[in-house]
Design a protein around this motif. Structure first.
Motif, PDB file in Angstrom:
ATOM      1  N   THR A 161       0.806  -1.217   0.000  1.00 11.96           N
ATOM      2  CA  THR A 161       0.000   0.000   0.000  1.00 11.96           C
ATOM      3  C   THR A 161       0.841   1.270   0.000  1.00 11.96           C
ATOM      4  OG1 THR A 161      -0.130   0.129   2.412  1.00 11.96           O
ATOM      5  CG2 THR A 161      -1.807  -1.179   1.299  1.00 11.96           C
ATOM      6  N   VAL A 162       2.136   1.154   0.102  1.00  9.77           N
ATOM      7  CA  VAL A 162       3.010   2.314   0.252  1.00  9.77           C
ATOM      8  C   VAL A 162       3.161   3.103  -1.038  1.00  9.77           C
ATOM      9  CG1 VAL A 162       5.362   3.035   0.779  1.00  9.77           C
ATOM     10  CG2 VAL A 162       4.271   1.292   2.165  1.00  9.77           C
ATOM     11  N   GLY A 163       3.412   2.431  -2.136  1.00 12.95           N
ATOM     12  CA  GLY A 163       3.636   3.120  -3.402  1.00 12.95           C
ATOM     13  C   GLY A 163       4.854   4.025  -3.312  1.00 12.95           C
ATOM     14  N   ARG A 164       4.730   5.251  -3.779  1.00 14.39           N
ATOM     15  CA  ARG A 164       5.845   6.204  -3.764  1.00 14.39           C
ATOM     16  C   ARG A 164       5.705   7.227  -2.653  1.00 14.39           C
ATOM     17  NH1 ARG A 164       9.384   6.480  -8.048  1.00 14.39           N
ATOM     18  NH2 ARG A 164       8.942   5.000  -9.693  1.00 14.39           N
ATOM     19  N   ASP A 165       4.923   6.932  -1.648  1.00 15.84           N
ATOM     20  CA  ASP A 165       4.734   7.846  -0.523  1.00 15.84           C
ATOM     21  C   ASP A 165       5.950   7.767   0.394  1.00 15.84           C
ATOM     22  OD1 ASP A 165       3.942   9.349   1.646  1.00 15.84           O
ATOM     23  OD2 ASP A 165       1.997   8.361   1.859  1.00 15.84           O
ATOM     24  N   VAL A 166       6.806   8.787   0.323  1.00 15.75           N
ATOM     25  CA  VAL A 166       8.062   8.794   1.085  1.00 15.75           C
ATOM     26  C   VAL A 166       7.811   8.729   2.589  1.00 15.75           C
ATOM     27  CG1 VAL A 166      10.111  10.180   1.602  1.00 15.75           C
ATOM     28  CG2 VAL A 166       9.273  10.022  -0.730  1.00 15.75           C
TER      29      VAL A 166
ATOM     30  N   LYS B 156       5.964   6.952   4.158  1.00 18.44           N
ATOM     31  CA  LYS B 156       5.717   5.562   4.578  1.00 18.44           C
ATOM     32  C   LYS B 156       6.969   4.696   4.567  1.00 18.44           C
ATOM     33  CE  LYS B 156       1.276   6.312   4.680  1.00 18.44           C
ATOM     34  NZ  LYS B 156       0.620   6.662   5.890  1.00 18.44           N
ATOM     35  N   CYS B 157       8.125   5.273   4.245  1.00 18.50           N
ATOM     36  CA  CYS B 157       9.380   4.513   4.252  1.00 18.50           C
ATOM     37  C   CYS B 157       9.736   4.089   5.677  1.00 18.50           C
ATOM     38  CB  CYS B 157      10.519   5.363   3.676  1.00 18.50           C
ATOM     39  SG  CYS B 157      10.421   5.610   1.906  1.00 18.50           S
ATOM     40  N   PRO B 158      10.518   3.046   5.830  1.00 16.95           N
ATOM     41  CA  PRO B 158      10.924   2.599   7.168  1.00 16.95           C
ATOM     42  C   PRO B 158      11.705   3.676   7.919  1.00 16.95           C
ATOM     43  CG  PRO B 158      11.552   0.989   5.497  1.00 16.95           C
ATOM     44  CD  PRO B 158      11.069   2.197   4.772  1.00 16.95           C
ATOM     45  N   HIS B 159      11.589   3.648   9.236  1.00 14.97           N
ATOM     46  CA  HIS B 159      12.322   4.563  10.110  1.00 14.97           C
ATOM     47  C   HIS B 159      13.482   3.866  10.804  1.00 14.97           C
ATOM     48  CE1 HIS B 159       8.937   7.706  10.781  1.00 14.97           C
ATOM     49  NE2 HIS B 159       8.758   7.080   9.634  1.00 14.97           N
ATOM     50  N   THR B 160      13.624   2.586  10.599  1.00 13.54           N
ATOM     51  CA  THR B 160      14.565   1.808  11.398  1.00 13.54           C
ATOM     52  C   THR B 160      15.634   1.122  10.561  1.00 13.54           C
ATOM     53  OG1 THR B 160      12.964  -0.004  11.357  1.00 13.54           O
ATOM     54  CG2 THR B 160      13.002   1.350  13.335  1.00 13.54           C
ATOM     55  N   VAL B 161      16.803   0.998  11.170  1.00 11.44           N
ATOM     56  CA  VAL B 161      17.878   0.181  10.604  1.00 11.44           C
ATOM     57  C   VAL B 161      18.182  -0.927  11.594  1.00 11.44           C
ATOM     58  CG1 VAL B 161      18.905   1.958   9.133  1.00 11.44           C
ATOM     59  CG2 VAL B 161      19.682   1.726  11.484  1.00 11.44           C
TER      60      VAL B 161
ATOM     61  N   LEU C  21      15.637   5.756  13.523  1.00  9.29           N
ATOM     62  CA  LEU C  21      16.283   6.993  13.100  1.00  9.29           C
ATOM     63  C   LEU C  21      15.366   8.203  13.230  1.00  9.29           C
ATOM     64  CD1 LEU C  21      18.199   5.640   9.991  1.00  9.29           C
ATOM     65  CD2 LEU C  21      19.009   5.886  12.329  1.00  9.29           C
ATOM     66  N   GLY C  22      14.082   7.972  13.445  1.00  7.27           N
ATOM     67  CA  GLY C  22      13.160   9.068  13.712  1.00  7.27           C
ATOM     68  C   GLY C  22      12.584   9.766  12.487  1.00  7.27           C
ATOM     69  N   ILE C  23      13.033   9.396  11.292  1.00 12.28           N
ATOM     70  CA  ILE C  23      12.497   9.964  10.060  1.00 12.28           C
ATOM     71  C   ILE C  23      12.373   8.843   9.025  1.00 12.28           C
ATOM     72  CG2 ILE C  23      13.454  12.271  10.423  1.00 12.28           C
ATOM     73  CD1 ILE C  23      15.658  11.564   8.374  1.00 12.28           C
ATOM     74  N   PRO C  24      11.496   9.005   8.047  1.00 15.63           N
ATOM     75  CA  PRO C  24      11.430   8.014   6.974  1.00 15.63           C
ATOM     76  C   PRO C  24      12.740   8.028   6.181  1.00 15.63           C
ATOM     77  CG  PRO C  24       9.500   9.463   6.940  1.00 15.63           C
ATOM     78  CD  PRO C  24      10.473  10.043   7.901  1.00 15.63           C
ATOM     79  N   VAL C  25      13.329   6.856   5.969  1.00 13.65           N
ATOM     80  CA  VAL C  25      14.630   6.747   5.308  1.00 13.65           C
ATOM     81  C   VAL C  25      14.489   5.987   3.999  1.00 13.65           C
ATOM     82  CG1 VAL C  25      16.968   5.844   5.527  1.00 13.65           C
ATOM     83  CG2 VAL C  25      15.831   6.821   7.511  1.00 13.65           C
TER      84      VAL C  25
ATOM     85  N   VAL D 192      29.821   4.723  11.295  1.00 15.71           N
ATOM     86  CA  VAL D 192      29.055   5.899  10.906  1.00 15.71           C
ATOM     87  C   VAL D 192      28.099   5.506   9.791  1.00 15.71           C
ATOM     88  CG1 VAL D 192      29.175   8.230   9.953  1.00 15.71           C
ATOM     89  CG2 VAL D 192      30.929   7.452  11.538  1.00 15.71           C
ATOM     90  N   LEU D 193      26.846   5.898   9.959  1.00 17.22           N
ATOM     91  CA  LEU D 193      25.812   5.630   8.972  1.00 17.22           C
ATOM     92  C   LEU D 193      25.375   6.951   8.352  1.00 17.22           C
ATOM     93  CD1 LEU D 193      23.598   3.709   7.746  1.00 17.22           C
ATOM     94  CD2 LEU D 193      22.186   4.397   9.675  1.00 17.22           C
ATOM     95  N   TYR D 194      25.214   6.970   7.041  1.00 20.79           N
ATOM     96  CA  TYR D 194      24.669   8.115   6.322  1.00 20.79           C
ATOM     97  C   TYR D 194      23.335   7.678   5.748  1.00 20.79           C
ATOM     98  CZ  TYR D 194      29.451   9.725   6.689  1.00 20.79           C
ATOM     99  OH  TYR D 194      30.677  10.091   7.175  1.00 20.79           O
ATOM    100  N   ALA D 195      22.345   8.562   5.805  1.00 24.81           N
ATOM    101  CA  ALA D 195      21.014   8.206   5.305  1.00 24.81           C
ATOM    102  C   ALA D 195      20.396   9.388   4.577  1.00 24.81           C
ATOM    103  CB  ALA D 195      20.118   7.790   6.468  1.00 24.81           C
ATOM    104  N   ILE D 196      19.625   9.079   3.543  1.00 25.95           N
ATOM    105  CA  ILE D 196      18.798  10.082   2.880  1.00 25.95           C
ATOM    106  C   ILE D 196      17.379   9.822   3.346  1.00 25.95           C
ATOM    107  CG2 ILE D 196      17.895  10.939   0.694  1.00 25.95           C
ATOM    108  CD1 ILE D 196      20.554  10.094  -0.566  1.00 25.95           C
ATOM    109  N   GLY D 197      16.789  10.853   3.934  1.00 31.24           N
ATOM    110  CA  GLY D 197      15.452  10.715   4.477  1.00 31.24           C
ATOM    111  C   GLY D 197      14.582  11.907   4.145  1.00 31.24           C
TER     112      GLY D 197
END
Length: 81
Positions: A22-27, A29-34, A49-53, A64-69
């Motif tokens: 059901t997610v589609g391209r809705d950012v 709704k991306c996971p918040h966790t690693v 991580l507290g934000i959709p990633v 060190v982790l880098y993420a685009i969210g």
């Protein structure tokens, strides 16, 4: 992969039981966790991580982790593991 961890971007089903179909391209709704695994494949911990990633990368010489969210605009963040 980082110095001590294999890092995966996954949805924590206990905290976020969304149906992936059901997610589609809705950012938003991306996971918040690693998920952090040791090099033997054992789950060490789950980090919210507290934000959709959308994408992750790690420094193989350090933990060190880098993420685009999305927060709500696109952001590049750095997390010390």
């Amino acid at each position: 992969m980082s110095k001590d961890y294999i890092i995966t971007l996954e949805r924590d089903r206990d905290r976020d039981p969304i149906d992936e179909s059901t997610v589609g391209r809705d950012v938003s709704k991306c996971p918040h966790t690693v998920f952090l695994y040791d090099y033997d494949g054992n789950l060490v911990k789950i980090v919210d991580l507290g934000i959709p990633v959308m994408r992750i990368a790690a420094d193989c010489q350090a933990n060190v982790l880098y993420a685009i969210g999305a927060d709500p605009d696109y952001v590049l963040v750095k997390y010390e593991l």
